[in-house]
Write an enzyme that holds these catalytic residues in place. Structure first.
Site, mmCIF file in Angstrom:
data_model
loop_
_atom_site.group_PDB
_atom_site.id
_atom_site.type_symbol
_atom_site.label_atom_id
_atom_site.label_comp_id
_atom_site.label_asym_id
_atom_site.label_seq_id
_atom_site.Cartn_x
_atom_site.Cartn_y
_atom_site.Cartn_z
ATOM 1 C CE1 TYR A 3 2.535 -1.487 7.847
ATOM 2 C CE2 TYR A 3 3.622 -1.516 6.172
ATOM 3 C CZ TYR A 3 2.050 -1.409 6.473
ATOM 4 O OH TYR A 3 1.465 -2.398 6.227
ATOM 5 N N PRO A 22 3.693 -2.558 -2.564
ATOM 6 C CG PRO A 22 4.612 -4.003 -2.119
ATOM 7 C CD PRO A 22 4.427 -3.027 -2.886
HETATM 8 P P1 FAS Z 1 -3.517 -10.433 -10.438
HETATM 9 O O1 FAS Z 1 -2.543 -9.734 -10.638
HETATM 10 O O2 FAS Z 1 -3.926 -10.962 -9.020
HETATM 11 O O3 FAS Z 1 -4.634 -10.999 -11.637
HETATM 12 C C1 FAS Z 1 -4.875 -10.841 -12.875
HETATM 13 C C2 FAS Z 1 -4.486 -11.972 -13.188
HETATM 14 O O4 FAS Z 1 -4.432 -12.051 -15.036
HETATM 15 C C3 FAS Z 1 -3.309 -13.463 -12.863
HETATM 16 O O5 FAS Z 1 -4.200 -14.778 -12.603
HETATM 17 C C4 FAS Z 1 -3.045 -13.365 -14.831
HETATM 18 O O6 FAS Z 1 -2.386 -14.824 -14.251
HETATM 19 C C5 FAS Z 1 -4.189 -13.295 -15.608
HETATM 20 N N1 FAS Z 1 -3.439 -12.901 -17.277
HETATM 21 C C6 FAS Z 1 -2.465 -12.195 -17.483
HETATM 22 N N2 FAS Z 1 -2.765 -11.877 -17.840
HETATM 23 C C7 FAS Z 1 -2.863 -12.399 -19.225
HETATM 24 C C8 FAS Z 1 -4.014 -13.027 -20.141
HETATM 25 N N3 FAS Z 1 -3.170 -12.682 -21.028
HETATM 26 N N4 FAS Z 1 -4.808 -13.352 -20.470
HETATM 27 C C9 FAS Z 1 -5.923 -14.569 -19.171
HETATM 28 N N5 FAS Z 1 -5.466 -13.956 -17.989
HETATM 29 C C10 FAS Z 1 -4.663 -13.663 -18.274
HETATM 30 N N6 FAS Z 1 -0.861 -6.240 -2.822
HETATM 31 C C11 FAS Z 1 -1.174 -5.709 -1.641
HETATM 32 O O7 FAS Z 1 -1.474 -5.000 -0.815
HETATM 33 N N7 FAS Z 1 -0.079 -6.320 -0.558
HETATM 34 C C12 FAS Z 1 1.377 -6.764 -1.012
HETATM 35 O O8 FAS Z 1 1.690 -7.597 -0.326
HETATM 36 C C13 FAS Z 1 1.028 -7.214 -2.080
HETATM 37 N N8 FAS Z 1 2.064 -8.312 -2.841
HETATM 38 C C14 FAS Z 1 1.888 -8.411 -3.755
HETATM 39 C C15 FAS Z 1 3.249 -9.420 -4.714
HETATM 40 C C16 FAS Z 1 3.843 -9.501 -5.751
HETATM 41 C C17 FAS Z 1 4.585 -10.431 -6.528
HETATM 42 C C18 FAS Z 1 2.785 -8.813 -7.208
HETATM 43 C C19 FAS Z 1 2.931 -9.408 -8.046
HETATM 44 C C20 FAS Z 1 1.746 -8.071 -6.358
HETATM 45 C C21 FAS Z 1 1.351 -7.844 -4.945
HETATM 46 N N9 FAS Z 1 0.835 -7.106 -4.313
HETATM 47 C C22 FAS Z 1 0.386 -7.049 -3.094
HETATM 48 C C23 FAS Z 1 -0.746 -6.781 -5.218
HETATM 49 C C24 FAS Z 1 -1.476 -7.201 -5.769
HETATM 50 O O9 FAS Z 1 -2.086 -8.348 -4.562
HETATM 51 C C25 FAS Z 1 -2.660 -6.801 -6.768
HETATM 52 O O10 FAS Z 1 -3.014 -5.458 -6.214
HETATM 53 C C26 FAS Z 1 -3.641 -7.813 -7.057
HETATM 54 O O11 FAS Z 1 -3.414 -8.991 -7.222
HETATM 55 C C27 FAS Z 1 -4.833 -6.861 -7.700
HETATM 56 O O12 FAS Z 1 -5.651 -7.899 -8.329
HETATM 57 P P2 FAS Z 1 -5.832 -8.566 -10.154
HETATM 58 O O13 FAS Z 1 -6.231 -6.902 -10.310
HETATM 59 O O14 FAS Z 1 -6.933 -9.035 -10.252
HETATM 60 O O15 FAS Z 1 -4.267 -8.988 -10.973
HETATM 61 C C1 PHB Z 2 1.904 -8.983 4.450
HETATM 62 O O1 PHB Z 2 1.171 -9.568 4.780
HETATM 63 O O2 PHB Z 2 1.498 -9.682 3.070
HETATM 64 C C2 PHB Z 2 1.349 -7.446 3.724
HETATM 65 C C3 PHB Z 2 1.074 -6.324 4.889
HETATM 66 C C4 PHB Z 2 1.298 -4.718 4.541
HETATM 67 C C5 PHB Z 2 1.558 -4.365 3.974
HETATM 68 C C6 PHB Z 2 1.723 -5.904 2.809
HETATM 69 C C7 PHB Z 2 2.058 -7.238 3.028
HETATM 70 O O3 PHB Z 2 1.822 -3.391 3.294
#
Ligand code: FAS
Ligand code: PHB
Length: 389
Positions: A200, A292
Site C-alpha cells: 500500500y 477498498p
Molecule cells: P455484490 O454487489 O457483490 O452482489 C450483489 C448481487 O445482487 C449482484 O450479483 C447483483 O447483480 C445482484 N442484484 C443487484 N440488484 C438486484 C436486484 N434488484 N434483484 C436481484 N439481484 C440484484 N472489496 C474488497 O474487499 N476489496 C476490493 O478490492 C474491492 N473492490 C471492489 C471493486 C468494485 C468495482 C466494487 C463494486 C466493489 C469492490 N469491493 C471490494 C467490494 C465488493 O467486494 C463487495 O464488498 C462484495 O461484492 C459484497 O458482496 P455482496 O454483498 O454479495 O454484494
Molecule cells: C485486490 O487484490 O484486489 C485488493 C487487495 C487489497 C485491498 C484492495 C484490493 O485492500
C-alpha cells in the site's frame, strides 16, 4: 414458488448465506438480476480475513482456496522510499489469504449447483412485499413472466444498488456516508507480482496498491480523479504512474505487460441502519460500503452472514427469534469498527484535492510512527487480519 428464506442477490453474501442455510436443511431461493457469466466476470476483492476463510471452510467451499490461495503473513505500507512491513503473523499470530472474490464466487456457485440449490438468474423488477408482516412475498419477472415467491424471511443481499435497502421506508432508515474525491483505477495483468506481499503505497504522486491473484497474475491500483475515464489511461500511462508511486527498489525491478482488465471504481464509506425491517434483513453491500483500502468489503459481507445464518436457522427450525432480533445490533458493532479502519487507511494513504502541506506531513508522520512503533503496527495488523466476530 415457496422458500423458507428468499435471497435477493447471487453475489458472495447471497451465495454463502444460501450455502450455509441449505446445509442446515433450510430451503432457499436466490433471485439474481445478472447472468451467472456476468457475476463471475466481476474482478473485485482479493484478500480474505481468517474469519472469512473459516466461514468458507464451514460452508464446504474451502478446498480450492486451500490449494490455490496464497497465505500472506504480512504486507507493506510505504511512504515514497520508506517501506514499513506489517508482520501479521508476529503481531497477531494470524495470516490472511490472497484468493480473489471471483474464485470465491465460482466455488460457491459450484457448491450450490452440487446441492441442487435454486438460483434464478436474469430476474427483473424485483419487489419485496409485506416485509413487515408474518407473510412476506416477492414479485419478480423472468423470461417475460411475472412470478411470485412466498417465504418466511427475506435476505437482502443485492448490493449497494439493489432494492432491499430501499424497501425499508426512508423514515425508518438512518444513512451515514462519506464520498471520497478520488477513485481507484484497477489493472489485472499476466505478470509476476511486484513483490511477494501486498504494498500500500503513499507517495508524493498519490496512492497505489500492488496486489496479486497468483504468482503469475498481478492486480494493481492507482488513485485517479473521479473525473477520469478508463479510455484516458493507456497501459503505458498506468505503468509509469504506478512505478512513480512505488519505492524504487520495487519499481525498478517489476514486470509490466498488457492489461487484461482495466476499470475505475469510486470510493465511498456508507452505512444504512438498521439492518432489519420486519422479516427483511440487509446483508453485505446492500447495507454498507467501505473504500477498498482496508480490504474489508467482501469480508464484512461474510461477517454479516456469520451473524445472520444461525439466527435464521434457529428462527425457521425452532421458532427461536433471539438471533434475528439481535442481528442488526450485533452486526453493526463489527461493521462500524471495519468502517473506521477502512476510513483511517484511506485518509492515511491518499492525497486529497486542495489539501495543505500539513496534511501531507501528517501522512508522512503516521507512516514514520508505524515504522518506529510495534504497538501502532499491531493495531493496524489486528484490524487488517479481521477483528473477532
Ligand atoms: P455484490 O454487489 O457483490 O452482489 C450483489 C448481487 O445482487 C449482484 O450479483 C447483483 O447483480 C445482484 N442484484 C443487484 N440488484 C438486484 C436486484 N434488484 N434483484 C436481484 N439481484 C440484484 N472489496 C474488497 O474487499 N476489496 C476490493 O478490492 C474491492 N473492490 C471492489 C471493486 C468494485 C468495482 C466494487 C463494486 C466493489 C469492490 N469491493 C471490494 C467490494 C465488493 O467486494 C463487495 O464488498 C462484495 O461484492 C459484497 O458482496 P455482496 O454483498 O454479495 O454484494
Ligand atoms: C485486490 O487484490 O484486489 C485488493 C487487495 C487489497 C485491498 C484492495 C484490493 O485492500
Amino acid at each position: 414458488m415457496k422458500a423458507e428464506v428468499a435471497i435477493i442477490g447471487g453475489g458472495p453474501s447471497g451465495l454463502l448465506l444460501s450455502q450455509l442455510l441449505n446445509k442446515a436443511g433450510v430451503a432457499t431461493v436466490i433471485l439474481e438480476r445478472a447472468s451467472r457469466e456476468h457475476v463471475l466476470s466481476r474482478i473485485r476483492a482479493g484478500v480474505l480475513e481468517a474469519g472469512t476463510v473459516a466461514m468458507l471452510q464451514e460452508a464446504g467451499v474451502g478446498d480450492r482456496m486451500a490449494a490455490e490461495g496464497l497465505p500472506h503473513d504480512g504486507c507493506f505500507l510505504t511512504d515514497d522510499e520508506l517501506m514499513v512491513r506489517i508482520n501479521f503473523k508476529e503481531l497477531t499470530g494470524t495470516s490472511v489469504m490472497v484468493y480473489g472474490q471471483t474464485e470465491v464466487t465460482a466455488d460457491l456457485y459450484a457448491a450450490q449447483d452440487a446441492m441442487g440449490a435454486t438460483i434464478v438468474h436474469g430476474v427483473e423488477d424485483v419487489v419485496i412485499h409485506d416485509a413487515d408482516s408474518s407473510e412476506p412475498y416477492i414479485e419478480y419477472s423472468v423470461g417475460g413472466e411475472r412470478k411470485r415467491l412466498d417465504c418466511a424471511y427475506v435476505a437482502g443481499c443485492d448490493g449497494f444498488h439493489g432494492v432491499s435497502r430501499k424497501t425499508i421506508p426512508e423514515d425508518k432508515r438512518s444513512e451515514f456516508e462519506r464520498v471520497y474525491p478520488f477513485g481507484w483505477l484497477g489493472v489485472l495483468s499476466r505478470t509476476r507480482p511486484a513483490h511477494e506481499e501486498l504494498i500500500y503505497a503513499n507517495s508524493s504522486n498519490g496512492f497505489a496498491l500492488a496486489s496479486m491473484r497468483s504468482e503469475t497474475l498481478s492486480r494493481y491500483y492507482v488513485q485517479v480523479p473521479l473525473s477520469d475515464r478508463v479510455d484516458e489511461w493507456s497501459d503505458e500511462r498506468f505503468w509509469t504512474t504506478l512505478k512513480s508511486c512505488l519505492p524504487s527498489e520495487v519499481a525498478d525491478h517489476m514486470e509490466t505487460g498488457p492489461s487484461i482488465e482495466k476499470s475505475i471504481a469510486p470510493l465511498r464509506s456508507f452505512v444504512s441502519e438498521p439492518l432489519r425491517w420486519g422479516r427483511l434483513f440487509l446483508v453485505g453491500d446492500a447495507a454498507h460500503i467501505v473504500p477498498p483500502t482496508g480490504a474489508k468489503g467482501l469480508n464484512l459481507a461474510v461477517s454479516d452472514v456469520h451473524y445472520l445464518y444461525q439466527a435464521l436457522i434457529d428462527a425457521v427450525k425452532k421458532g427461536d427469534k433471539t438471533g434475528i432480533d439481535s442481528y442488526s445490533e450485533r452486526a453493526l458493532l463489527r461493521i462500524w469498527k471495519a468502517m473506521r479502519f477502512s476510513w483511517q487507511m484511506t485518509t492515511m494513504l491518499h492525497q486529497f484535492d486542495g489539501e495543505d502541506s500539513f496534511a501531507a506531513q501528517m501522512r508522512k508522520a503516521t507512516l514514520y510512527h508505524l515504522s518506529q512503533s510495534e504497538t501502532a503496527r499491531r493495531d493496524l495488523a489486528e484490524n487488517y487480519i479481521g477483528l473477532p466476530f
